[in-house]
Design a protein around this motif. Structure first.
Motif, PDB file in Angstrom:
ATOM      1  N   UNK A 189       0.387  -0.807  -0.148  1.00 54.77           N
ATOM      2  CA  UNK A 189       0.002  -0.380   0.049  1.00 54.77           C
ATOM      3  C   UNK A 189       0.449   1.129   0.070  1.00 54.77           C
ATOM      4  N   UNK A 190       1.063   1.505  -1.162  1.00 51.59           N
ATOM      5  CA  UNK A 190       1.275   3.459  -1.443  1.00 51.59           C
ATOM      6  C   UNK A 190       1.177   4.293  -1.308  1.00 51.59           C
ATOM      7  N   UNK A 191       1.510   5.463  -0.320  1.00 52.32           N
ATOM      8  CA  UNK A 191       0.951   6.547  -0.197  1.00 52.32           C
ATOM      9  C   UNK A 191       2.073   7.215  -0.520  1.00 52.32           C
ATOM     10  N   UNK A 192       1.988   8.155  -2.004  1.00 48.18           N
ATOM     11  CA  UNK A 192       2.749   9.184  -2.894  1.00 48.18           C
ATOM     12  C   UNK A 192       2.428  10.463  -3.099  1.00 48.18           C
ATOM     13  N   UNK A 193       3.233  11.781  -2.829  1.00 47.86           N
ATOM     14  CA  UNK A 193       3.124  12.806  -2.856  1.00 47.86           C
ATOM     15  C   UNK A 193       4.611  14.077  -3.158  1.00 47.86           C
ATOM     16  N   UNK A 219       9.846  13.866  -3.721  1.00 48.28           N
ATOM     17  CA  UNK A 219       9.345  12.929  -3.619  1.00 48.28           C
ATOM     18  C   UNK A 219       9.146  12.022  -2.187  1.00 48.28           C
ATOM     19  N   UNK A 220       7.461  11.919  -1.438  1.00 49.77           N
ATOM     20  CA  UNK A 220       7.032  11.178  -0.767  1.00 49.77           C
ATOM     21  C   UNK A 220       6.558  10.310  -0.634  1.00 49.77           C
ATOM     22  N   UNK A 221       6.838   9.048  -0.083  1.00 51.82           N
ATOM     23  CA  UNK A 221       6.240   8.231  -0.648  1.00 51.82           C
ATOM     24  C   UNK A 221       6.072   6.737   1.477  1.00 51.82           C
ATOM     25  N   UNK A 222       5.269   6.981   2.056  1.00 49.22           N
ATOM     26  CA  UNK A 222       4.771   6.268   3.063  1.00 49.22           C
ATOM     27  C   UNK A 222       4.507   4.612   2.253  1.00 49.22           C
ATOM     28  N   UNK A 223       5.424   3.810   3.202  1.00 54.50           N
ATOM     29  CA  UNK A 223       4.605   2.748   2.217  1.00 54.50           C
ATOM     30  C   UNK A 223       4.787   1.604   3.359  1.00 54.50           C
ATOM     31  N   UNK A 224       3.633   0.861   3.218  1.00 57.46           N
ATOM     32  CA  UNK A 224       3.234  -0.319   4.023  1.00 57.46           C
ATOM     33  C   UNK A 224       2.800  -1.672   3.609  1.00 57.46           C
ATOM     34  N   UNK A 225       3.474  -2.968   4.372  1.00 58.64           N
ATOM     35  CA  UNK A 225       3.187  -3.854   3.298  1.00 58.64           C
ATOM     36  C   UNK A 225       1.208  -4.131   4.448  1.00 58.64           C
ATOM     37  N   UNK A 226       0.908  -4.569   2.837  1.00 54.50           N
ATOM     38  CA  UNK A 226      -0.704  -5.227   2.908  1.00 54.50           C
ATOM     39  C   UNK A 226      -1.177  -5.727   4.283  1.00 54.50           C
ATOM     40  N   UNK A 227      -0.477  -6.238   5.059  1.00 53.08           N
ATOM     41  CA  UNK A 227      -0.971  -6.932   6.001  1.00 53.08           C
ATOM     42  C   UNK A 227      -0.765  -5.999   7.261  1.00 53.08           C
ATOM     43  N   UNK A 228       0.787  -4.733   7.054  1.00 45.52           N
ATOM     44  CA  UNK A 228       0.464  -4.297   8.497  1.00 45.52           C
ATOM     45  C   UNK A 228      -1.087  -2.864   8.019  1.00 45.52           C
ATOM     46  N   UNK A 251       2.350  -3.044  -7.184  1.00 44.16           N
ATOM     47  CA  UNK A 251       3.636  -3.646  -6.489  1.00 44.16           C
ATOM     48  C   UNK A 251       4.618  -2.329  -6.779  1.00 44.16           C
ATOM     49  N   UNK A 252       5.595  -3.538  -5.817  1.00 43.12           N
ATOM     50  CA  UNK A 252       6.088  -1.887  -5.235  1.00 43.12           C
ATOM     51  C   UNK A 252       6.931  -0.554  -5.854  1.00 43.12           C
ATOM     52  N   UNK A 253       7.531  -1.777  -7.139  1.00 45.71           N
ATOM     53  CA  UNK A 253       8.538  -1.240  -7.936  1.00 45.71           C
ATOM     54  C   UNK A 253       7.389  -0.123  -9.006  1.00 45.71           C
ATOM     55  N   UNK A 254       6.642  -0.422  -9.382  1.00 49.16           N
ATOM     56  CA  UNK A 254       5.810   0.175 -10.143  1.00 49.16           C
ATOM     57  C   UNK A 254       5.128   1.358  -9.612  1.00 49.16           C
TER      58      UNK A 254
END
Lengths: 207, 167
Positions: A64-68, A77-86, A148-151
């Motif tokens: 799950x990715x938040x981007x701004x 650029x800033x990202x907040x990345x969480x594994x799906x389970x979390x 996908x994290x890469x995308x």
């Protein structure tokens, strides 16, 4: 052109930036969820694009990715990345619905809760940073993507890729208390544009 | 994706390119706004893949250029690699995938439209080189992992929501 030369003092400054931003964001998250959130010491790395793609479990790992984007005195650029389970745990807790799951096209309420969480966390990260550096920063409304994290992360490399084949990333990971040793780690990733490093160093009186 | 084959899978990273011969296959993972361009020679069973990030090398503001990063220099570079491997230019065909818009923004900044711009640029370069575009899976807002098999000339595409498809 490209990235400026980075010495150990610069590195410490960038770590401190990650520290200040993520500490405020982690506190905001903790207040929001009424849960204890642990934060790691920030990592600052100069890495290739492909190393970047491998950062949070590899390019194909679904997150799950938040981007701004940040505009103003400091850009990046800033990202907040969480594994799906979390992310599922957080949102289930927040909306009091233990059936919520990002994998099965989560409900509207859950998605907007995630969006709002992204708003609050990135807002606290960046306002702490802006106060510390005394620089103006105008973040865009955060976007949300489950993919996908890469995308997801590659959008943060586009601006940088015009001047460099490397990226400097300020990476701070957080986790729920009791889950520190699992893969349930969230990442705050700050990728200043190459021109913005000197702005940061100058703001703190370091050339 | 091609689990039962005896060949190996050659992986191509972001802003990289490579070529393979059957029975090997070639793949790239996590395409977002980037475009995966496959050029192949069906007779020679040789194929190349480039994972491009930006539409044009004139966007570069650095002194050295990694040609695999841009549509124009990337496709040209891949073509040259394929000719060295014995492919014939007149037999080359193309399949492409990627160019998604991962985040929707109300910003008119060009960077946010980079996916569609990459796709347009790739098509323009292919046309200039006279390489026919046989199939594409582009646009949308999903990430893609792709793998090409030079033996069958099929391009497999995997997305998170729609599973695996083939073009």
């Amino acid at each position: 052109m490209g990235h400026p030369k980075i010495n150990s003092m610069h590195l410490d400054i960038l770590k401190e930036i990650g520290n200040i931003g993520a500490a405020h964001a982690a506190t905001a998250l903790s207040d929001l969820l009424k849960k204890k959130i642990e934060m790691r010491v920030p990592k600052v790395e100069m890495i290739t694009f492909n190393e970047m793609m491998d950062l949070a479990g590899g390019p194909e790992k679904v997150v799950v990715g938040i981007f701004l984007r940040i505009e103003g005195d400091l850009e990046g650029s800033m990202f907040f990345i969480l594994p799906i389970e979390q992310a599922n745990r957080f949102i289930q807790h927040l909306i009091q619905d233990d059936q919520f799951d990002f994998r099965s096209n989560g409900s509207f309420i859950g998605m907007s809760a995630m969006q709002e969480m992204g708003n609050i966390l990135s807002g606290s990260y960046l306002s702490a940073l802006s106060d510390f550096l005394q620089l103006k920063m105008y973040p865009t409304v955060p976007g949300l993507s489950i993919d996908m994290f890469g995308a997801i992360i590659s959008i943060g490399l586009i601006e940088i890729s015009q001047v460099s084949d490397y990226v400097i990333v300020i990476n701070t990971s957080i986790s729920e208390e009791g889950l520190e040793n699992t893969e349930m780690k969230g990442h705050f990733l700050l990728l200043p544009d190459p021109e913005s490093f000197n702005v940061i160093f100058k703001a703190l009186g370091v050339e | 994706m091609f689990a039962s084959k005896e060949g190996k899978v050659v992986k191509v990273g972001i802003a990289q390119m490579d070529v393979v011969k059957s029975p090997d296959t070639i793949r790239t993972s996590g395409l977002g706004s980037c475009v995966g361009v496959v050029l192949y020679d069906e007779t020679k069973k040789v194929a190349g893949l480039v994972h491009i990030m930006l539409p044009d090398s004139s966007l570069s503001r650095s002194e050295t250029i990694n040609c695999a990063k841009f549509a124009d220099t990337g496709i040209q570079g891949l073509l040259e690699m394929l000719l060295v491997e014995g492919a014939q230019k007149y037999r080359l065909k193309a399949k492409i995938a990627g160019g998604a818009q991962m985040f929707q923004f109300a910003s008119d900044k060009n960077m946010m439209r980079i996916g569609p711009r990459n796709v347009e640029a790739v098509k323009k370069v292919l046309k200039e080189l006279g390489i026919p575009l046989i199939a594409e899976d582009t646009g949308g807002n999903s990430g893609r992992t792709i793998e090409f098999d030079p033996d069958t000339s099929k391009l497999m595409i995997r997305t998170v929501n729609k599973g695996v498809s083939e073009i």
